[in-house]
Design a protein around this motif. Structure first.
Motif, PDB file in Angstrom:
ATOM      1  N   VAL A 175     -21.257  16.721  50.312  1.00 40.79           N
ATOM      2  CA  VAL A 175     -20.513  16.530  49.081  1.00 40.79           C
ATOM      3  C   VAL A 175     -21.278  17.244  47.974  1.00 40.79           C
ATOM      4  O   VAL A 175     -22.465  16.977  47.766  1.00 40.79           O
ATOM      5  CB  VAL A 175     -20.361  15.027  48.744  1.00 40.79           C
ATOM      6  CG1 VAL A 175     -19.697  14.838  47.398  1.00 40.79           C
ATOM      7  CG2 VAL A 175     -19.579  14.313  49.837  1.00 40.79           C
ATOM      8  N   LEU A 176     -20.614  18.156  47.321  1.00 36.05           N
ATOM      9  CA  LEU A 176     -21.236  18.934  46.256  1.00 36.05           C
ATOM     10  C   LEU A 176     -21.471  18.037  45.045  1.00 36.05           C
ATOM     11  O   LEU A 176     -20.549  17.369  44.578  1.00 36.05           O
ATOM     12  CB  LEU A 176     -20.313  20.095  45.883  1.00 36.05           C
ATOM     13  CG  LEU A 176     -20.859  21.206  45.017  1.00 36.05           C
ATOM     14  CD1 LEU A 176     -21.991  21.926  45.734  1.00 36.05           C
ATOM     15  CD2 LEU A 176     -19.760  22.189  44.684  1.00 36.05           C
ATOM     16  N   THR A 177     -22.700  17.984  44.556  1.00 30.59           N
ATOM     17  CA  THR A 177     -23.010  17.142  43.404  1.00 30.59           C
ATOM     18  C   THR A 177     -23.202  17.957  42.131  1.00 30.59           C
ATOM     19  O   THR A 177     -23.101  17.418  41.042  1.00 30.59           O
ATOM     20  CB  THR A 177     -24.283  16.298  43.651  1.00 30.59           C
ATOM     21  OG1 THR A 177     -25.367  17.173  43.955  1.00 30.59           O
ATOM     22  CG2 THR A 177     -24.057  15.328  44.787  1.00 30.59           C
ATOM     23  N   GLU A 178     -23.516  19.224  42.264  1.00 26.84           N
ATOM     24  CA  GLU A 178     -23.617  20.094  41.100  1.00 26.84           C
ATOM     25  C   GLU A 178     -23.507  21.542  41.551  1.00 26.84           C
ATOM     26  O   GLU A 178     -23.654  21.854  42.728  1.00 26.84           O
ATOM     27  CB  GLU A 178     -24.918  19.872  40.329  1.00 26.84           C
ATOM     28  CG  GLU A 178     -26.168  20.313  41.076  1.00 26.84           C
ATOM     29  CD  GLU A 178     -27.423  20.114  40.250  1.00 26.84           C
ATOM     30  OE1 GLU A 178     -27.824  21.080  39.570  1.00 26.84           O
ATOM     31  OE2 GLU A 178     -27.991  19.013  40.296  1.00 26.84           O
ATOM     32  N   HIS A 179     -23.210  22.390  40.594  1.00 28.45           N
ATOM     33  CA  HIS A 179     -23.193  23.825  40.874  1.00 28.45           C
ATOM     34  C   HIS A 179     -23.491  24.592  39.599  1.00 28.45           C
ATOM     35  O   HIS A 179     -23.313  24.089  38.498  1.00 28.45           O
ATOM     36  CB  HIS A 179     -21.854  24.266  41.478  1.00 28.45           C
ATOM     37  CG  HIS A 179     -20.717  24.226  40.505  1.00 28.45           C
ATOM     38  ND1 HIS A 179     -19.942  23.101  40.319  1.00 28.45           N
ATOM     39  CD2 HIS A 179     -20.237  25.160  39.657  1.00 28.45           C
ATOM     40  CE1 HIS A 179     -19.022  23.356  39.393  1.00 28.45           C
ATOM     41  NE2 HIS A 179     -19.175  24.595  38.980  1.00 28.45           N
TER      42      HIS A 179
END
Length: 137
Positions: free
Chosen positions: A118-122
């Motif tokens: 799960v992507l938490t930041e980019h």
């Protein structure tokens, strides 16, 4: 606002199946497949066809209520459209900047589907050459 009123304001004919499909989508934090929506409807005793689910999803997508994510291999998932943040793209020549919608939600869905992450930041930096600078050369 009630779901029926919201759909009506979007110019969508209000039916029990459309309300149910919208509620299933809005109750999920991540995107879901049409099969998942169909199974959920059937599990609560709704008399619905898978084709009805697909048609409803097409209507919701056309009215920009949901987003459709291409997961590859002919598979798609759907989610309620969220408030999107924007990114800026800067011209490397004249430094003009314009805002563009963030493309990361699609990538996030693919990552989650393929890896479980799960992507938490980019962080996304976009640079290019604007049309005016490109035409100067």
């Amino acid at each position: 606002m009630r779901v029926g009123e919201y759909l009506g304001e979007k110019g969508i004919k209000v039916t029990k199946s459309r309300i149910a499909i919208y509620k299933i989508l809005s109750d999920n934090d991540s995107s879901v497949s049409a099969d998942y929506i169909y199974d959920r409807c059937k599990s609560v005793g709704m008399d619905i066809n898978l084709s009805t689910v697909y048609r409803t999803l097409e209507v919701f997508e056309a009215k920009q209520i949901i987003e459709k994510f291409d997961l590859g291999n002919g598979k798609y998932s759907f989610a309620i459209r969220k408030n999107k943040h924007m990114h800026k793209i800067e011209c490397s020549e004249c430094h003009k900047e314009i805002e563009v919608p963030c493309p990361m939600q699609q990538i996030e869905e693919i990552l989650k589907n393929q890896t479980g992450f799960v992507l938490t930041e980019h962080r996304l930096v976009l640079k290019g050459i604007c049309e005016q600078c490109k035409n100067k050369d």
